[in-house]
Design a protein around this motif. Structure first.
Motif, PDB file in Angstrom:
ATOM      1  N   GLY A   1      47.395  42.063  46.410  1.00 17.97           N
ATOM      2  CA  GLY A   1      46.592  43.244  46.142  1.00 17.97           C
ATOM      3  C   GLY A   1      45.851  43.204  44.826  1.00 17.97           C
ATOM      4  N   ARG A   2      45.888  42.078  44.118  1.00 21.21           N
ATOM      5  CA  ARG A   2      45.159  41.970  42.854  1.00 21.21           C
ATOM      6  C   ARG A   2      43.700  41.626  43.121  1.00 21.21           C
ATOM      7  N   PRO A   3      42.770  42.300  42.444  1.00 19.97           N
ATOM      8  CA  PRO A   3      41.346  42.023  42.652  1.00 19.97           C
ATOM      9  C   PRO A   3      41.003  40.573  42.291  1.00 19.97           C
ATOM     10  N   THR A   4      40.253  39.922  43.161  1.00 18.64           N
ATOM     11  CA  THR A   4      39.807  38.556  42.895  1.00 18.64           C
ATOM     12  C   THR A   4      38.296  38.476  42.716  1.00 18.64           C
ATOM     13  N   SER A   5      37.546  39.381  43.374  1.00 17.88           N
ATOM     14  CA  SER A   5      36.093  39.397  43.203  1.00 17.88           C
ATOM     15  C   SER A   5      35.559  40.793  43.478  1.00 17.88           C
ATOM     16  N   LEU A   6      34.424  41.081  42.867  1.00 13.41           N
ATOM     17  CA  LEU A   6      33.771  42.379  42.995  1.00 13.41           C
ATOM     18  C   LEU A   6      32.333  42.165  43.410  1.00 13.41           C
ATOM     19  N   THR A   7      31.843  42.964  44.323  1.00 20.56           N
ATOM     20  CA  THR A   7      30.419  42.983  44.630  1.00 20.56           C
ATOM     21  C   THR A   7      29.810  44.169  43.902  1.00 20.56           C
ATOM     22  N   LEU A   8      28.865  43.883  43.003  1.00 24.31           N
ATOM     23  CA  LEU A   8      28.287  44.911  42.149  1.00 24.31           C
ATOM     24  C   LEU A   8      26.906  45.312  42.636  1.00 24.31           C
ATOM     25  N   SER A   9      26.621  46.576  42.599  1.00 23.27           N
ATOM     26  CA  SER A   9      25.281  47.071  42.939  1.00 23.27           C
ATOM     27  C   SER A   9      24.701  47.780  41.725  1.00 23.27           C
TER      28      SER A   9
END
Length: 674
Positions: free
Chosen positions: A323-331
Motif C-alpha cells: 500500500g505504499r505509493p510508488t508513482s503519482l500521475t500529476l495534472s
C-alpha cells in the motif's frame, strides 16, 4: 635519516631500534593556537597517523623496475603506497602527488617519471588536509632508508597537486617545516574559488547560452576579437561580469565547457553545500531588494522567467503490495523542457501547508512522478488522489548568482571583485552573513589560511585557459607570498609559471580538444625537476613568467624572450595572418616560429594538425635550438572551416624523451571555398 616515531618502529621491526632510542618519545604535532592548523615537523608525531602498517611488499617490473610497498595507517581509512626504484637509479629524493579524491595507486607515468628523475614515488589515498600526506612522507623516508641501506643520508621530498590538491599543497608548505623541501601547486585554488568560480559560470549559462557560439567565434583564431558584438545589454553585462571575475575569454573557444553544459547544474555539487550552510538564502533572493529575484532589470527578468513554481494535483496513485505509493500521475503541471533543479514537497489537504520534502523523479513528458526512497511516513500518507504537491526550482534558479553576495573585503587583495563593488569598495549587492569560500578552502587545505609564509621552495604552475581555477588566483597567492617573505626571499624561494593553451584537467589531451589544448603534465614534470635542483643544489630555475592582470584577465607577452617562464611560444601564420580564405585548388602556405624562453631549453619537436581533429603529423625540424622555423604547404580537398594547429615542445637539455617535454601550440583559421 630522521628519528623513528612510535608506530614507525613497529612497522619496520621494533627489535632493530636501540633501547635508548625507543625510550625517547617524540613530541606530538600540535597547533600553534586553539583551532589552528596542526604544525608538522620531522620530529613530531601526528596522533591521527601514529601507527603506519606495511601490508605488502612486491618487486615489480612495470611500468619500470621497482619495489612496491603498500600499507595503511591503523585506525584510519588512509592507505599509502611507495614505489622505490633500484638503488642505482635513486638520487636521494622522492615525489609525492596529493589530491583530496585520489587513491593510493599512482599512475604508471607518475611512477616512471619519479624513477627517471632519481626519485621514488609516494601516493596516499585522498582525504582533506595535509597531515595524512605528511605522515606518509615521513614514514616513506624510514622505509626508503631501510630499503636502500642509506643510513643517515638526507632524503629530499617534493609535494605537488592540482586544483583541490593545490589547496593541500599550499596548506602543507605553510604548516609543515622540514617535511618537504619544495612543492609545486598546480592550477591554484584560493579562498574565493568556491562558490564563485562555478556559480558565475552557471549564471552565465542562464543568460548567454543562446549566444555562446557567437562569443566563441569572436575569440577563436581569425575571429573578430570582440565577443561583445551583437549582445543585448544584459548579455554584455553578464559576459563582462564573468570575465572580470576571471573566466578567461580564450576559454570561450569551448563554450560548452565554460557554461558547464555537460554538468547537471554546473555547480559541481556545491549548491547542496550552500543550501545546508545558508538555508535562508533562497527566501531572501525572491523577497528582498538587491537580489536578482526582485531586481527590476533585464537580467532580473531573465532570472524570474526561469522560475517554476507549481502545485499540480495528484490524479492517480500507484502503490506496492504493502500500500505504499510508488508513482503519482500529476495534472496541472506547466510545460517543462527539463526537470533539472526541481524540488518537490507533499502538501496537506488544504493545498497550502507543507508536509515535507518529497523525494523522487518526474517524467516531464508523461507527468508521472516516481516516488523515491527515504520519504517520511507523513509524506507518504499525504500522497492521495486529489491532494497536491509543490514543484519549484526556487533554489536552483537562485543559486547561480550567490557569488554576488560573497564579496571579500578590499583589504584581502581580491581586485577581481571590483566589478561587484562601487568606487569606495562597498559591495553593490547585499552580503550574506557567512562567507562560504574561506571555510571550504580551510577544510580542504587542512586549516590553512593562505598566509603566504611558505617553508621551502615553491614553483606554481597555472594555466591561462583554466575556467575552473582562474589564472588570477596564482598571481593573488604570489602577492601573498611576496608580502610574507619580502622581495629578496620571495625571489630566492618562489616562481610562478603561466602555461598558455592549457586548461584545468590533467592527463593526456585527446580528440579534437588536442587541437587547441596541451597537456600540462610535462611542464609540471619540469617544474618538479627544477624545484629539486633548486632545493638540493641551489640551482635557481628560470625566471617567473612575466604577465599583467587587468579586470580579472591574465595576459602575457607574445615573444618568448619577454614572456620568460619555461613554456615555449609558438607564432603561426597562414599567408601572413590569422585567417585565410582559399579554394580547394590552392596550396596554402603556413609559417611558424617556435621559441624557448631564456634558460628554458631548446625546441625539440613540432607537429601539424590540419583538420582540427587533434591528430598530428611530425613537422620537419632541424637540430634542437632555442628558436625553430617551421614551414609547410597543404591543400584542402573539401570546403569548410578548418583550424590548423602547430604544436611544439621544448626540452631543458635539448633531448627528446618521454618526460618534461614542455608543450605549446598556436592555431589559425582557414576557410576553404569550392
Amino acid at each position: 635519516m630522521r628519528a623513528l616515531a612510535p608506530g614507525l618502529a613497529l612497522a619496520l621491526g621494533a627489535a632493530a631500534v636501540p633501547a635508548e632510542a625507543a625510550s625517547a618519545v617524540p613530541p606530538e604535532c600540535v597547533a600553534l593556537r586553539p583551532g589552528g592548523p596542526v604544525q608538522v615537523t620531522p620530529d613530531c608525531v601526528d596522533p591521527l597517523y601514529a601507527h603506519p602498517v606495511i601490508d605488502k611488499q612486491q618487486d615489480l617490473t612495470s611500468p619500470v623496475a621497482h619495489r612496491r610497498v603498500s600499507g595503511h595507517f591503523e585506525g584510519t581509512g588512509v592507505k599509502f603506497t611507495f614505489y622505490l626504484p633500484p638503488a642505482a637509479q635513486w638520487k636521494g629524493r622522492y615525489f609525492q602527488y596529493t589530491y583530496p579524491l585520489s587513491d593510493e595507486s599512482a599512475l604508471d607515468r607518475t611512477i616512471a617519471f619519479g624513477a627517471a628523475s632519481g626519485g621514488y614515488t609516494v601516493q596516499v589515498s585522498g582525504t582533506v588536509g595535509y597531515r595524512h600526506a605528511a605522515a606518509a612522507a615521513k614514514f616513506s623516508e624510514q622505509v626508503a632508508a631501510d630499503y636502500y641501506r642509506s643510513g643517515s643520508r638526507r632524503i629530499h621530498g617534493y609535494l605537488y597537486g592540482p586544483s583541490g590538491g593545490s589547496f593541500q599543497t599550499i596548506g602543507a608548505m605553510e604548516n609543515t617545516s622540514g617535511v618537504w623541501d619544495g612543492a609545486v601547486p598546480i592550477v591554484v585554488g584560493v579562498p574565493t574559488s568556491i562558490p564563485v568560480n562555478f556559480f558565475v559560470r552557471a549564471q552565465a549559462r542562464m543568460v548567454l547560452r543562446d549566444v555562446a557560439g557567437k562569443i566563441a567565434d569572436a575569440v577563436r583564431p581569425g575571429g573578430s576579437g570582440d565577443p561583445y558584438a551583437g549582445l543585448t545589454t544584459a548579455q554584455a553585462a553578464m559576459l563582462r561580469e564573468a570575465t572580470s571575475l576571471g573566466v578567461p575569454l580564450k576559454a570561450w573557444q569551448d563554450p560548452d565547457y565554460v557554461l558547464g553544459l555537460n554538468a547537471p547544474d554546473g555547480l559541481l555539487g556545491f549548491g547542496a553545500v550552500v543550501r545546508q550552510m545558508d538555508p535562508s538564502y533562497a527566501t531572501d533572493f525572491w523577497t528582498k531588494p538587491g537580489y536578482l529575484g526582485t531586481e527590476q532589470s533585464e537580467l532580473g527578468d531573465i532570472v524570474r522567467a526561469a522560475l517554476i513554481d507549481a502545485k499540480p494535483t495528484i490524479a492517480q496513485v500507484e502503490t506496492d503490495e504493502d500500500g505504499r505509493p510508488t508513482s503519482l500521475t500529476l495534472s496541472g503541471l506547466p510545460a517543462l523542457t527539463s526537470t533539472l533543479g526541481l524540488d518537490f514537497a507533499a502538501l496537506a489537504t488544504d493545498g497550502t501547508t507543507r508536509v515535507g520534502d518529497l523525494a523522487g523523479t518526474l517524467d516531464a513528458a508523461t507527468g508521472v512522478f516516481t516516488v523515491g526512497s527515504g520519504n517520511s511516513a507523513e509524506v507518504l500518507s499525504a500522497l492521495k488522489a486529489g491532494a497536491r504537491v509543490h514543484a519549484d526550482n526556487r533554489w536552483f534558479t537562485a543559486l547561480p548568482s550567490y557569488y554576488r553576495h560573497q564579496v571579500p573585503p578590499p583589504e584581502e587583495g581580491y581586485t577581481a571583485f571590483d566589478v561587484l563593488r562601487d568606487a569606495d569598495g562597498t559591495p553593490l549587492y547585499p552580503q550574506r552573513a557567512l562567507r562560504i569560500g574561506p571555510r571550504i578552502a580551510s577544510s580542504t587545505s587542512g586549516g590553512g589560511t593562505y598566509t603566504g609564509k611558505v617553508n621551502g621552495k615553491v614553483v606554481v604552475v597555472d594555466n591561462l585557459v583554466d575556467s575552473d581555477a582562474y589564472p588570477w588566483h596564482a598571481d593573488w597567492y604570489a602577492q601573498r607570498v611576496r608580502s610574507a617573505l619580502g622581495a629578496e626571499e620571495f625571489a630566492n624561494r618562489f616562481r610562478l609559471y603561466y602555461n598558455d593553451n592549457a586548461d584545468h584537467l590533467e592527463g593526456p589531451v585527446t580528440g579534437s580538444k588536442a587541437s587547441r589544448i596541451v597537456s600540462y603534465d610535462p611542464i609540471v614534470e619540469q617544474a618538479l625537476r627544477d624545484v629539486a635542483a633548486w632545493a638540493e643544489r641551489g640551482v635557481a630555475p628560470p625566471s617567473s613568467t612575466r604577465y599583467d592582470v587587468t579586470d580579472g584577465q591574465v595576459t602575457v607577452p607574445t615573444r618568448a624572450a619577454q614572456r620568460r617562464g619555461i613554456q615555449p611560444v609558438v607564432d603561426l601564420k597562414v599567408r601572413g595572418g590569422d585567417e585565410a580564405h582559399v579554394s580547394t585548388r590552392d596550396q596554402v602556405t603556413f609559417a611558424a616560429l617556435a621559441q624557448a624562453p631564456p634558460g628554458a631549453g631548446r625546441i625539440v619537436s613540432a607537429s601539424w594538425d590540419f583538420t582540427g581533429a587533434g591528430t598530428y603529423t611530425p613537422a620537419r625540424l632541424g637540430t634542437p635550438a632555442s628558436t625553430a622555423f617551421v614551414n609547410t604547404t597543404h591543400r584542402f580537398t573539401k570546403p569548410g572551416t578548418y583550424y590548423v594547429t602547430l604544436k611544439a615542445s621544448s626540452s631543458r637539455h635539448g633531448a627528446v624523451g618521454p618526460y618534461a617535454q614542455v608543450e605549446n601550440l598556436n592555431r589559425v583559421r582557414v576557410v576553404v571555398h569550392p
